[in-house]
Write a protein that holds these residues in place. Structure first.
Motif, mmCIF file in Angstrom:
data_model
loop_
_atom_site.group_PDB
_atom_site.id
_atom_site.type_symbol
_atom_site.label_atom_id
_atom_site.label_comp_id
_atom_site.label_asym_id
_atom_site.label_seq_id
_atom_site.Cartn_x
_atom_site.Cartn_y
_atom_site.Cartn_z
ATOM 1 N N GLU A 1 0.866 -1.186 0.000
ATOM 2 C CA GLU A 1 0.000 0.000 0.000
ATOM 3 C C GLU A 1 0.896 1.227 0.000
ATOM 4 O O GLU A 1 1.773 1.373 0.850
ATOM 5 N N ILE A 2 0.674 2.091 -0.985
ATOM 6 C CA ILE A 2 1.505 3.297 -1.115
ATOM 7 C C ILE A 2 0.644 4.497 -0.718
ATOM 8 O O ILE A 2 -0.480 4.643 -1.213
ATOM 9 N N PHE A 3 1.181 5.325 0.160
ATOM 10 C CA PHE A 3 0.471 6.530 0.590
ATOM 11 C C PHE A 3 1.149 7.735 -0.037
ATOM 12 O O PHE A 3 2.358 7.940 0.122
ATOM 13 N N THR A 4 0.354 8.538 -0.756
ATOM 14 C CA THR A 4 0.895 9.747 -1.368
ATOM 15 C C THR A 4 -0.104 10.878 -1.192
ATOM 16 O O THR A 4 -1.285 10.638 -0.928
ATOM 17 N N ARG A 5 0.373 12.117 -1.330
ATOM 18 C CA ARG A 5 -0.533 13.257 -1.085
ATOM 19 C C ARG A 5 -1.476 13.451 -2.280
ATOM 20 O O ARG A 5 -1.048 13.387 -3.438
ATOM 21 N N ALA A 6 -2.761 13.663 -1.976
ATOM 22 C CA ALA A 6 -3.732 13.896 -3.048
ATOM 23 C C ALA A 6 -3.473 15.250 -3.689
ATOM 24 O O ALA A 6 -3.347 16.255 -2.988
ATOM 25 N N HIS B 1 -3.011 4.957 -1.959
ATOM 26 C CA HIS B 1 -3.937 5.769 -1.172
ATOM 27 C C HIS B 1 -3.591 7.239 -1.385
ATOM 28 O O HIS B 1 -2.427 7.630 -1.206
ATOM 29 N N HIS B 2 -4.594 8.040 -1.737
ATOM 30 C CA HIS B 2 -4.380 9.483 -1.855
ATOM 31 C C HIS B 2 -4.827 10.152 -0.567
ATOM 32 O O HIS B 2 -6.013 10.143 -0.242
ATOM 33 N N VAL B 3 -3.882 10.716 0.139
ATOM 34 C CA VAL B 3 -4.155 11.296 1.454
ATOM 35 C C VAL B 3 -4.355 12.802 1.293
ATOM 36 O O VAL B 3 -3.509 13.482 0.700
ATOM 37 N N SER B 4 -5.464 13.302 1.831
ATOM 38 C CA SER B 4 -5.701 14.756 1.759
ATOM 39 C C SER B 4 -4.839 15.460 2.783
ATOM 40 O O SER B 4 -4.927 15.184 3.979
ATOM 41 N N ALA B 5 -3.991 16.345 2.330
ATOM 42 C CA ALA B 5 -3.128 17.126 3.233
ATOM 43 C C ALA B 5 -2.794 18.426 2.517
ATOM 44 O O ALA B 5 -1.890 18.477 1.703
ATOM 45 N N GLY B 6 -3.579 19.449 2.814
ATOM 46 C CA GLY B 6 -3.370 20.738 2.161
ATOM 47 C C GLY B 6 -4.099 20.799 0.829
ATOM 48 O O GLY B 6 -4.695 19.803 0.387
ATOM 49 N N ASP C 1 8.608 22.589 -1.199
ATOM 50 C CA ASP C 1 9.106 23.331 -0.033
ATOM 51 C C ASP C 1 8.003 23.669 0.969
ATOM 52 O O ASP C 1 8.284 23.980 2.125
ATOM 53 N N ASP C 2 6.733 23.638 0.515
ATOM 54 C CA ASP C 2 5.619 23.942 1.433
ATOM 55 C C ASP C 2 5.186 22.704 2.209
ATOM 56 O O ASP C 2 4.381 22.814 3.140
ATOM 57 N N LEU C 3 5.653 21.543 1.810
ATOM 58 C CA LEU C 3 5.078 20.306 2.362
ATOM 59 C C LEU C 3 5.415 20.022 3.825
ATOM 60 O O LEU C 3 4.628 19.356 4.499
ATOM 61 N N PRO C 4 6.563 20.504 4.354
ATOM 62 C CA PRO C 4 6.776 20.242 5.782
ATOM 63 C C PRO C 4 5.591 20.695 6.645
ATOM 64 O O PRO C 4 5.269 20.057 7.639
ATOM 65 N N GLY C 5 4.909 21.768 6.229
ATOM 66 C CA GLY C 5 3.750 22.258 6.984
ATOM 67 C C GLY C 5 2.533 21.368 6.878
ATOM 68 O O GLY C 5 1.540 21.573 7.580
ATOM 69 N N GLN C 6 2.562 20.390 5.999
ATOM 70 C CA GLN C 6 1.409 19.500 5.797
ATOM 71 C C GLN C 6 1.653 18.089 6.330
ATOM 72 O O GLN C 6 0.822 17.196 6.142
ATOM 73 N N LEU C 7 2.789 17.881 6.972
ATOM 74 C CA LEU C 7 3.120 16.504 7.373
ATOM 75 C C LEU C 7 2.207 15.983 8.476
ATOM 76 O O LEU C 7 1.902 14.786 8.536
ATOM 77 N N CYS C 8 1.763 16.884 9.340
ATOM 78 C CA CYS C 8 0.864 16.457 10.423
ATOM 79 C C CYS C 8 -0.457 15.985 9.809
ATOM 80 O O CYS C 8 -0.977 14.916 10.159
ATOM 81 N N ALA C 9 -0.977 16.776 8.865
ATOM 82 C CA ALA C 9 -2.232 16.390 8.196
ATOM 83 C C ALA C 9 -2.036 15.083 7.437
ATOM 84 O O ALA C 9 -2.914 14.204 7.446
#
Ligand code: UDP
Length: 435
Positions: free
Chosen positions: A50-55, A73-78, A86-94
């Motif tokens: 199972e691969i998890f990637t940002r939607a 799996h497309h994970v909603s984060a931002g 470069d903006d993605l560190p802020g979305q890691l919690c989501a």
């Protein structure tokens, strides 16, 4: 966890780029190819991956099958659009919350191992592996401290936050997978990795897709003249990859030998990426400034099958990068029967072996000497091509997956014996603290 030695279920994390994205532009490159090839092969051997990637689009169904045994799996984060890497560190919690939510529907001990790719995924893998009480296997793909030491002139350095995040992942991982001994050494030297945690697993090449073939037929297939001298650059267009060095070397070559103009074709395959996105037309402008517009063909990213034809059509493939942790393009070219001229950096000496020429530094004159020398010498190119095919044959993805499976098994065994340095949480404690 399955009670046998078999790896049953692997959670792969690829936060910043999807294995479903075609490689060759933006954030999609060698990492995507690595994830696709290893996931498919692990699944063919019986694992569920199972691969998890940002939607990055609202319309994406979840989850998406990527062949038998592999789910994405497309994970909603931002927001879906407009976020740079470069903006993605802020979305890691989501992102981590989304992974946890997806896995909450699974029974305890569903996954055997978490394999994270690139430091952003490592940050999430750290939490996931802890929560699921499984080993975290991490592959860096690139490292800020290596990249910053070898920047192209004027290129932007990676921020300290990335270096710190990478160091945390190095500490948290049960196992670090390095592409080469050189990268293993960098992990120890620059990130203080414990040497016994680092395992070298060379990446691969699809040896059925990339194989030698009839050059004339390949040229017809991609629309190149049969009597041309063809030099290629393949990859994401950004300063780190130094496609400008190739153009400067070509300019030098045609100045030295104007007759070359009649036969030379330079193919540049790929789209803008990274800091190259700030000036997406810079390479075309350089070609125009150097008076090379008639020689250079800019080709948007091409799919794997067509790419194999391009490699077979070429007389030489160049990889002038300032750094590569491995350099899949080099080994794909060799497997297709085409010699490589590559910078002597990072993993490229391993990827190229005796199938090409390594160049120290990025001086255009030096590159012109090597490229020109090889273009004039059919026998030498033929000998390098033969050696290159043999060399590439040692890098099939099946071998990569043999070694990865062994790494997963060892990491799982060490974790169950409490040897991987992570605190072991007995099942009953988990039950007690669960609401
Ligand atoms: N690639 C592709 N089509 C293109 C350009 C590149 O499929 O038009 C692929 C290439 O075949 C290789 C990957 O993108 O597999 C690039 O990997 P590499 O290790 O060379 O560089 P990275 O992208 O990891 O920096």
């Amino acid at each position: 966890m399955i009670g046998t030695d078999r790896i049953g279920r692997v959670a792969m994390l690829s936060v910043h780029t999807s294995p479903l994205d075609p490689p060759g532009t933006g954030d999609a490159g060698g990492l995507n190819v690595y994830v696709v090839e290893t996931a498919r092969r692990l699944a063919a051997r019986g694992a569920e991956v199972e691969i998890f990637t940002r939607a990055t689009a609202g319309s994406l169904p979840a989850p998406v099958p990527m062949g038998p045994g592999v789910l994405v799996h497309h994970v909603s984060a931002g927001p879906y659009e407009g976020l740079a890497k470069d903006d993605l560190p802020g979305q890691l919690c989501a992102f981590a919350a989304g992974v946890m939510r997806t896995a909450a529907g699974r029974p305890e001990h569903w996954y055997d191992v978490v394999h994270s790719h690139y430091w952003l995924s490592g940050q999430v893998g750290w939490l996931a592996a802890d929560r699921w009480n499984v080993p975290l296997v991490h592959t860096m793909h690139t490292m800020a401290r290596v990249k910053n030491a070898l920047l192209a002139a004027g290129d932007k350095a990676e921020p300290p936050g990335r270096e710190i995040g990478e160091a945390q992942v190095v500490e948290a991982a049960s196992v670090l997978v390095a592409n080469t001994e050189e990268e293993a050494g960098d992990l120890v030297r620059l990130y203080d990795a414990e040497p016994e945690k680092v395992h070298v697993v060379p990446p691969g090449v699809d040896l059925t897709m990339f194989r030698p073939g009839d050059q004339a037929a390949a040229r017809r297939a991609v629309g190149l003249p049969e009597d041309a001298l063809v030099v290629l650059f393949v990859g994401r267009i950004q300063p780190l990859k130094a496609p400008d060095v190739l153009l400067l070397a070509i300019s030098e070559l045609v100045e030295r030998d104007p007759a070359l103009r009649d036969r030379l074709v330079v193919g540049v395959l790929g789209g803008p990426s990274g800091t190259g996105l700030e000036k997406p037309e810079a390479l075309q402008e350089l070609a125009a400034q150097l008076g090379l517009t008639d020689l250079v063909r800019f080709v948007p990213p091409v799919a794997r099958r067509e790419l194999a034809d391009w490699y077979r059509a070429a007389d030489l493939v160049t990889v002038p990068s300032y750094n590569e942790s491995f350099g899949l393009v080099a080994v794909e070219a060799l497997a297709s029967g085409t010699p490589v001229v590559a910078a002597a950096v990072g993993g490229l000496p391993v990827a190229v072996g005796d199938g090409g020429v390594l160049v120290d530094g990025h001086d255009a004159d030096r590159w012109a000497d090597e490229i020109g020398g090889l273009l004039r010498d059919d026998d030498r190119r033929r000998a390098l091509a033969e050696a290159g095919v043999r060399h590439a044959a040692g890098f099939g993805w099946d071998r990569t997956v043999d070694l990865l499976e062994e790494v997963y098994r060892q990491a799982r065994a060490e974790r169950s014996q409490g040897l991987d340095g992570m605190p072991q949480m007995p099942d009953n404690v988990l039950t007690l603290v669960s609401p």
